[in-house]
Design an enzyme around this catalytic site. Structure first.
Site, PDB file in Angstrom:
ATOM      1  N   HIS A   1       0.879  -1.203   0.000  1.00 16.92           N
ATOM      2  CA  HIS A   1       0.000   0.000   0.000  1.00 16.92           C
ATOM      3  C   HIS A   1       0.899   1.230   0.000  1.00 16.92           C
ATOM      4  CE1 HIS A   1      -3.703   2.320   1.580  1.00 16.92           C
ATOM      5  NE2 HIS A   1      -2.756   3.218   1.343  1.00 16.92           N
TER       6      HIS A   1
ATOM      7  N   HIS B   1       1.555   5.379  -1.656  1.00 13.57           N
ATOM      8  CA  HIS B   1       1.169   6.563  -2.441  1.00 13.57           C
ATOM      9  C   HIS B   1       2.423   7.157  -3.074  1.00 13.57           C
ATOM     10  CE1 HIS B   1      -2.903   6.721  -0.711  1.00 13.57           C
ATOM     11  NE2 HIS B   1      -2.308   6.228   0.354  1.00 13.57           N
TER      12      HIS B   1
ATOM     13  N   LYS C   1      -9.224  -0.516  -5.640  1.00 12.23           N
ATOM     14  CA  LYS C   1      -9.253   0.166  -4.343  1.00 12.23           C
ATOM     15  C   LYS C   1     -10.623   0.751  -4.065  1.00 12.23           C
ATOM     16  CE  LYS C   1      -7.899   2.140  -0.622  1.00 12.23           C
ATOM     17  NZ  LYS C   1      -6.684   2.652  -0.047  1.00 12.23           N
TER      18      LYS C   1
ATOM     19  N   HIS D   1     -10.304   0.781   2.060  1.00 19.49           N
ATOM     20  CA  HIS D   1     -10.095   1.779   3.117  1.00 19.49           C
ATOM     21  C   HIS D   1     -11.289   1.639   4.052  1.00 19.49           C
ATOM     22  CE1 HIS D   1      -8.586   5.716   4.730  1.00 19.49           C
ATOM     23  NE2 HIS D   1      -9.765   5.578   5.329  1.00 19.49           N
TER      24      HIS D   1
ATOM     25  N   HIS E   1      -4.310  -0.852   6.033  1.00 17.77           N
ATOM     26  CA  HIS E   1      -3.854  -0.040   7.175  1.00 17.77           C
ATOM     27  C   HIS E   1      -4.789  -0.150   8.375  1.00 17.77           C
ATOM     28  CE1 HIS E   1      -6.681   2.626   5.204  1.00 17.77           C
ATOM     29  NE2 HIS E   1      -5.830   3.118   4.347  1.00 17.77           N
TER      30      HIS E   1
ATOM     31  N   ASP F   1       1.544   2.567   3.536  1.00 22.23           N
ATOM     32  CA  ASP F   1       0.700   3.754   3.392  1.00 22.23           C
ATOM     33  C   ASP F   1       1.547   5.015   3.465  1.00 22.23           C
ATOM     34  OD1 ASP F   1      -1.574   5.247   2.977  1.00 22.23           O
ATOM     35  OD2 ASP F   1      -2.278   5.128   5.050  1.00 22.23           O
TER      36      ASP F   1
ATOM     37  N   ALA G   1      -3.861  14.596   5.704  1.00 19.41           N
ATOM     38  CA  ALA G   1      -3.579  13.355   6.432  1.00 19.41           C
ATOM     39  C   ALA G   1      -2.526  12.562   5.675  1.00 19.41           C
ATOM     40  CB  ALA G   1      -4.854  12.530   6.553  1.00 19.41           C
TER      41      ALA G   1
HETATM   42  C1  NCD Z   1      -3.573   8.998   2.271  1.00 19.65           C
HETATM   43  C2  NCD Z   1      -3.191  10.061   1.237  1.00 19.65           C
HETATM   44  O1  NCD Z   1      -2.641  11.078   1.653  1.00 19.65           O
HETATM   45  O2  NCD Z   1      -3.401   9.837   0.044  1.00 19.65           O
HETATM   46  N1  NCD Z   1      -3.562   9.591   3.580  1.00 19.65           N
HETATM   47  C3  NCD Z   1      -3.414   8.949   4.744  1.00 19.65           C
HETATM   48  O3  NCD Z   1      -3.539   9.581   5.795  1.00 19.65           O
HETATM   49  N2  NCD Z   1      -3.137   7.667   4.806  1.00 19.65           N
HETATM   50  C4  NCD Z   1      -4.887   8.411   1.920  1.00 19.65           C
HETATM   51  C5  NCD Z   1      -5.210   7.160   2.676  1.00 19.65           C
HETATM   52  O4  NCD Z   1      -4.602   6.104   2.451  1.00 19.65           O
HETATM   53  O5  NCD Z   1      -6.104   7.196   3.523  1.00 19.65           O
HETATM   54 ZN    ZN Z   2      -3.170   5.130   1.791  1.00 24.62          ZN
END
Ligand code: NCD
Ligand code: ZN
Length: 346
Positions: A14, A16, A100, A137, A175, A248, A264
């Site tokens: 996972h 980003h 997702k 999620h 997560h 994450d 976040a």
């Molecule tokens: C993630 C993001 O910034 O894309 N943020 C996070 O707090 N984990 C999105 C997510 O996975 O919830």
């Molecule tokens: Zn994430």
């Protein structure tokens, strides 16, 4: 005393990577130590078609050295308009590894997510038929549900009904942050697994809120009470096949984190392996780190574990940058609040 461990090269289930300047800055941080990663599709606009996933994959590869062995495993962002045929084609052609599910409004860039779960029933049934995993999620978004209860309520109200209505659907609870998430994933059989992040093994909600607010520890799902963190530690270090690493790692510029309404996400790509080794050592479970980071994930996804290895050695505290620079501005690296003694050798 163990001072050296060698693991199969780990994967991140996972991640980003974003796009543009941010992608170029963060992709090498993961590719340095990980062989594969499940790439989150929550770009703006989101990755919703097979063609968009292919184009995004090319942008990721262009951000890395030509000879990189890193393999991005692409996902589609499920919307109420997702075309089951496009999805099935992309899966059959190996363009995507998973889909997702974001409940609409649950987190960063989730406004195109699902509000009415009945609308995606045909897509989920098709995914069960073709064996395409659903990464979830798992938080409800109802304003009347306390943010610290959103994961547990999601399991009861949304996830369990979906799984009962769609036998054979393979689901990754992403997560997880609660004891309830650990318990549900433990009992779900071979079609259910859960990822656990690096940061949720380290922080509880006090770290975000006590003694001044710490925006760099704010992520979603938000860290919970200490008893939940301990349940996550136990699950991750158990070696049980249902649990594997999904960092994450979610970079945001400091300018976007340090706002009255900050984003976040914790950025852990840079120091994740050193943190995990420290955590597993503290719990007397260094021998389970390979299962968590390198074995259980591929087994769930029906892929072979990586052939290569990484070695970590223990010594004087490892230094890593407090921030990484991007053309969009600095991104703060997750501070685990403890010295890290495990150095990763490529
Ligand atoms: C993630 C993001 O910034 O894309 N943020 C996070 O707090 N984990 C999105 C997510 O996975 O919830
Ligand atoms: Zn994430």
């Amino acid at each position: 005393m163990t001072d050296k461990i060698t693991l199969r090269t780990p994967d991140d289930w996972h991640l980003h990577l974003r796009d543009g300047a941010m992608l170029r800055a963060v992709a090498p941080e993961t590719a340095r130590h990980f062989a594969r990663a499940i790439i989150m599709p929550n770009l703006v606009p989101p990755v919703v078609t097979g063609a968009q996933a292919v184009a995004y994959r090319s942008r990721i590869m262009a951000a890395l050295p030509k000879d990189t062995p890193f393999q991005p495993l692409m996902t589609l962002y499920l919307t109420e308009d997702t075309d089951p045929d496009d999805l099935a084609r992309a899966h059959a052609e190996g363009l995507i590894t998973a889909v997702k599910l974001y409940p609409a409004g649950a987190t960063t860039n989730s406004s195109s997510g699902v509000a009415d779960f009945d609308k995606v029933r045909p897509v989920l049934e098709r995914m069960a038929e073709i064996g395409c995993p659903l990464c979830v999620h798992g938080e409800v978004v109802d304003a009347d549900i306390d943010i610290f209860d959103r994961e547990a309520v999601f399991i009861d109200r949304v996830l369990d009904p979906i799984r009962r209505a769609t036998p054979g659907l393979r689901v990754v609870m992403e997560h997880i942050t609660t004891k309830q998430g650990v318990d549900y994933a433990s009992q779900g059989g071979a079609d259910l697994a859960a990822t656990i992040t690096t940061h949720h093994l380290v922080i509880n909600r006090n770290h975000i809120l006590a003694g001044g607010i710490k925006p760099h520890y704010y992520c979603l799902p938000v860290a919970k009470r200490e008893e939940h963190r301990l349940a996550l530690r136990k699950a991750a270090t158990s070696g049980a096949a249902s649990f594997f690493l999904g960092t994450d790692s979610a970079p945001h510029t400091d300018a976007n984190k340090l706002l009255p309404c900050g984003c976040a996400g914790c950025f852990t790509a840079t120091n994740t392996l050193s943190i995990l080794a420290e955590v597993f050592e503290q719990d007397g479970a260094l021998d389970q780190l390979e299962a968590f980071a390198s074995i259980n994930g591929p087994a769930f996804y029906g892929m072979p574990p990586n052939q290569g290895t990484v070695t970590l050695t223990k010594g004087a505290p490892v230094s890593y940058p407090a921030q990484i620079e991007t053309d969009d501005g600095p991104v703060t690296v997750f501070d685990p609040m403890m010295p890290l003694h495990w150095r990763v050798h490529d």
